[in-house]
Design a protein around this motif. Structure first.
Motif, short mmCIF file in Angstrom:
data_model
loop_
_atom_site.label_atom_id
_atom_site.label_comp_id
_atom_site.label_asym_id
_atom_site.label_seq_id
_atom_site.Cartn_x
_atom_site.Cartn_y
_atom_site.Cartn_z
N HIS A 276 0.83 -1.21 0.00
CA HIS A 276 0.00 0.00 0.00
C HIS A 276 0.87 1.26 0.00
N GLN A 277 1.88 1.27 0.86
CA GLN A 277 2.81 2.41 0.94
C GLN A 277 3.46 2.67 -0.41
N ASN A 278 3.90 1.60 -1.02
CA ASN A 278 4.55 1.73 -2.33
C ASN A 278 3.57 2.31 -3.36
N PHE A 279 2.33 1.86 -3.25
CA PHE A 279 1.36 2.30 -4.24
C PHE A 279 1.07 3.80 -4.10
N SER B 137 2.38 7.88 -9.90
CA SER B 137 2.19 7.72 -11.34
C SER B 137 0.70 7.52 -11.67
N THR B 138 0.46 7.35 -12.88
CA THR B 138 -0.92 7.21 -13.32
C THR B 138 -1.40 5.76 -13.28
N ILE C 114 -0.53 -3.91 -9.03
CA ILE C 114 -0.33 -5.23 -8.40
C ILE C 114 0.08 -6.27 -9.44
N LEU C 115 -0.56 -6.14 -10.63
CA LEU C 115 -0.28 -7.10 -11.70
C LEU C 115 1.20 -7.07 -12.08
N ASN C 116 1.77 -5.87 -12.11
CA ASN C 116 3.17 -5.74 -12.54
C ASN C 116 4.15 -5.63 -11.37
N SER D 77 -4.70 6.07 -6.13
CA SER D 77 -4.48 6.60 -4.78
C SER D 77 -5.02 8.03 -4.75
N LYS D 78 -5.47 8.42 -3.56
CA LYS D 78 -6.09 9.75 -3.50
C LYS D 78 -5.04 10.85 -3.62
#
Lengths: 189, 406
Positions: free
Chosen positions: B341-344, B349-350, B357-359, B405-406
């Motif tokens: 989650h933190q990484n996301f 990025s867009t 998650i897929l990549n 992400s917001k």
């Protein structure tokens, strides 16, 4: 008390339940036999091993260990003894002079096997196998003698030859020591 | 027997024997074989049916059915002459001793010088014969005893034969004593007064032979006794073995009233009947300091580091389904959702959550199903931090909501 330098080797062999025979084909074993028989070595080793609860015993041209001992499964001991009586019986049926010093090969027994129904019956009872190949059954019997050090493989060019060791007398004595009551003897004779 | 033509002339007999020499040699050489067949005889280049018939007529050979036999008379003569007779002929010595007595008596009674000489020669020949028989008997006895002991397969027959040889030995001793008494006591006067030098020589040789023979016979006796003892103990062993196997087969061996097998085995302390000992000894700390021990330790460490295959995979042997594999991954792989989650959210990025998650580069390969589970878990845990759009997208027939992400 000066122990022979081979004491370790001797212990190692005997403690596995093997014998040290004068007519062994293995020069190391013969050497061990000579060492034990030399001078007062037998007495020295006997005293020495007795401290660690092994008794060095002497047969006719062979040595072995006994041990005042512990938990042995009596049932197994009985089974093993009965099996040995039947194995000796099988080989003596093959040739009544089968004893220490005797040389033989699988083919000798095989040729007798085909003409002697008693021998065939005995091996079937012993191996509990009525269908297996005769030579394999005979070899499995010989292997039992080799495993417990009563027979050794003799190096030969073509045919695998075997030699019966002095330790075979141990089995004979085991049988001779069993006393059969007079009445039973009369019944059987 | 009219069908035989008796031969009365020695020259004729010798001639006949000579003519049939090939067949007779074959028959003599095969005398110990069970049978010698007619076909076998005819195989020889020098033998034909006529020869066989001729020898049969002269009673030199017998035809017994399809088999040929040499007449005992000739066979015994050949054996005797060639010294191949293995039978110990005690009777012959006995007969010869009585002959000597007879000739000495004739020698004493006759008044004719020529007759005296004739009987003297007969005595000498008889003495030589005794000498020959005794030395051969001892030789045969020695050989026969050894052969019987080593080759006779039947124990009962072996024992009987050995006992028979023991009896023969006693008879030989008796005959030697008889001959000696004859020479040194009964007919002492004849042997003392007779001045023939040759007779004296024969007498001395014979007495010397007796001394030697007495020694040999003592040795033979020891040998016979030893062999008989061995046969006796062997047959005792065989009969005991036979009785024991019978008791085993009848399941009566453990019965104390029948044998002491159980007591004996219970008391037996031989190592061969005991289980092989395993010594659970501690390692020697001193030995562990040595270079060899270091190498060994390294080897053990290496072996321990080798990842072992999960048991289930080994069991299924590649036959395990994809769903099973995925379920296992969920179990085994603990994905740190918070870290993900933190990484996301730090990744401005867009990319939407699904594609993220897929990549995402996990530490190990994560199958699609598991990634989908992670996607759903992320939304449910961190939905406050996410912006879920109204739009949907599709990936390999999977319809998913687009999340940023917001």
């Amino acid at each position: 008390m000066k122990l022979p330098i081979q004491t370790g080797e001797i212990f190692h062999r005997l403690s596995k339940g093997k014998f040290i025979c004068a007519n062994s084909l293995d020069p190391d074993v013969r050497k061990m036999y000579d060492v034990i028989s030399e001078g007062d070595h037998f007495e020295i080793l006997r005293t020495y091993f007795s401290h660690i609860y092994f008794d060095l015993e002497q047969g006719n041209q062979f040595y072995y260990f006994t041990r005042r001992e512990t938990k042995v499964n009596l049932e197994n001991k009985i089974k093993a003894a009965l099996k040995w009586i039947l194995i000796v019986d099988f080989f003596v049926t093959y040739d009544s002079s089968f004893s220490w010093g005797y040389c033989f090969n699988t083919e000798d027994i095989l040729s007798k096997y085909y003409i002697d129904s008693v021998l065939r019956h005995k091996i079937t009872v012993l191996t509990n196998d009525s269908e297996g190949k005769p030579n394999e059954k005979i070899e499995s019997m010989i292997q039992l003698l080799i495993d417990d050090n009563f027979v050794e493989v003799q190096p030969a060019e073509n045919v695998k030859k075997y030699k019966v060791l002095n330790s075979f007398e141990y089995l004979q004595n085991l049988i001779l020591n069993i006393h059969i009551s007079k009445e039973t003897q009369d019944e059987l004779s | 027997m009219s069908k035989f033509t008796p031969i009365t002339d020695l020259k004729l007999l010798l001639n006949e024997l000579y003519k049939g020499r090939d067949l007779l040699t074959d028959l003599f050489e095969n005398r110990k074989a069970a049978r010698f067949s007619l076909e076998l005889a005819l195989k020889s280049a020098h033998t034909n049916e006529d020869t066989i018939e001729h020898l049969r007529k002269l009673n030199i050979i017998h035809i017994n059915g399809n088999y040929l036999e040499i007449n005992d008379l000739y066979s015994e003569f050949f054996e005797e002459a060639l010294g191949t007779n293995e039978e110990i002929n005690v009777e012959l010595i006995q007969k010869t001793v009585s002959e000597i007595k007879k000739y000495i008596l004739y020698h004493r009674e006759t008044t004719l010088v020529a007759e005296k000489l004739k009987y003297l020669n007969k005595v000498k020949a008889a003495l030589r014969k005794i000498q020959r028989i005794i030395s051969k008997s001892i030789e045969d006895l020695n050989r026969n005893i050894n052969n019987t002991f080593k080759t006779e397969p039947d124990f009962k027959v072996k024992k009987l034969k050995l006992e028979d040889y023991a009896q023969k030995r006693i008879e030989i001793i008796q005959l030697m004593e008889d001959t000696e008494t004859l020479i040194e006591k009964k007919e002492l006067i004849f042997f003392r007064t007779e001045t023939d030098i040759e007779l004296n020589h024969i007498k001395i040789d014979l007495l010397l032979l007796f001394r030697q023979a007495a020694n040999d016979l003592i040795h033979i006796n020891t040998q016979i006794l030893e062999y008989l003892n061995q046969v006796e103990s062997r047959s005792f062993f065989l009969s005991k073995l036979h009785q024991l196997t019978y008791l085993i087969e009848q399941h009566e061996i453990k019965n104390e009233s029948k044998s002491n097998f159980m007591t004996l085995i219970t008391q037996n302390q031989d190592i061969i009947h005991q289980p092989k000992p395993i010594y659970a000894l501690k390692l020697s700390l001193n030995q562990l300091q040595e270079d060899d021990a270091y190498k060994l330790i390294q080897q053990i460490v290496n072996n321990a580091n080798q990842p072992s295959l999960p048991k289930k995979q080994v069991k299924s042997g590649g036959g395990c389904s994809k769903a099973e594999q995925e379920a296992e991954f969920v179990e085994n792989e603990q994905v740190n959702l918070f870290e993900l989650h933190q990484n996301f959210i730090s990744n401005k990025s867009t990319t939407d959550l699904f594609n993220f998650i897929l990549n995402y580069n996990f530490t190990r390969l994560i199958p699609l199903g598991t990634r989908l589970t992670i996607y759903c878990q992320m939304i449910s845990f961190f939905n406050n931090d996410y912006r879920i759009e109204e739009r949907y997208s599709e990936y390999e027939n999977i319809e998913y909501a687009i999340v940023y992400s917001k």
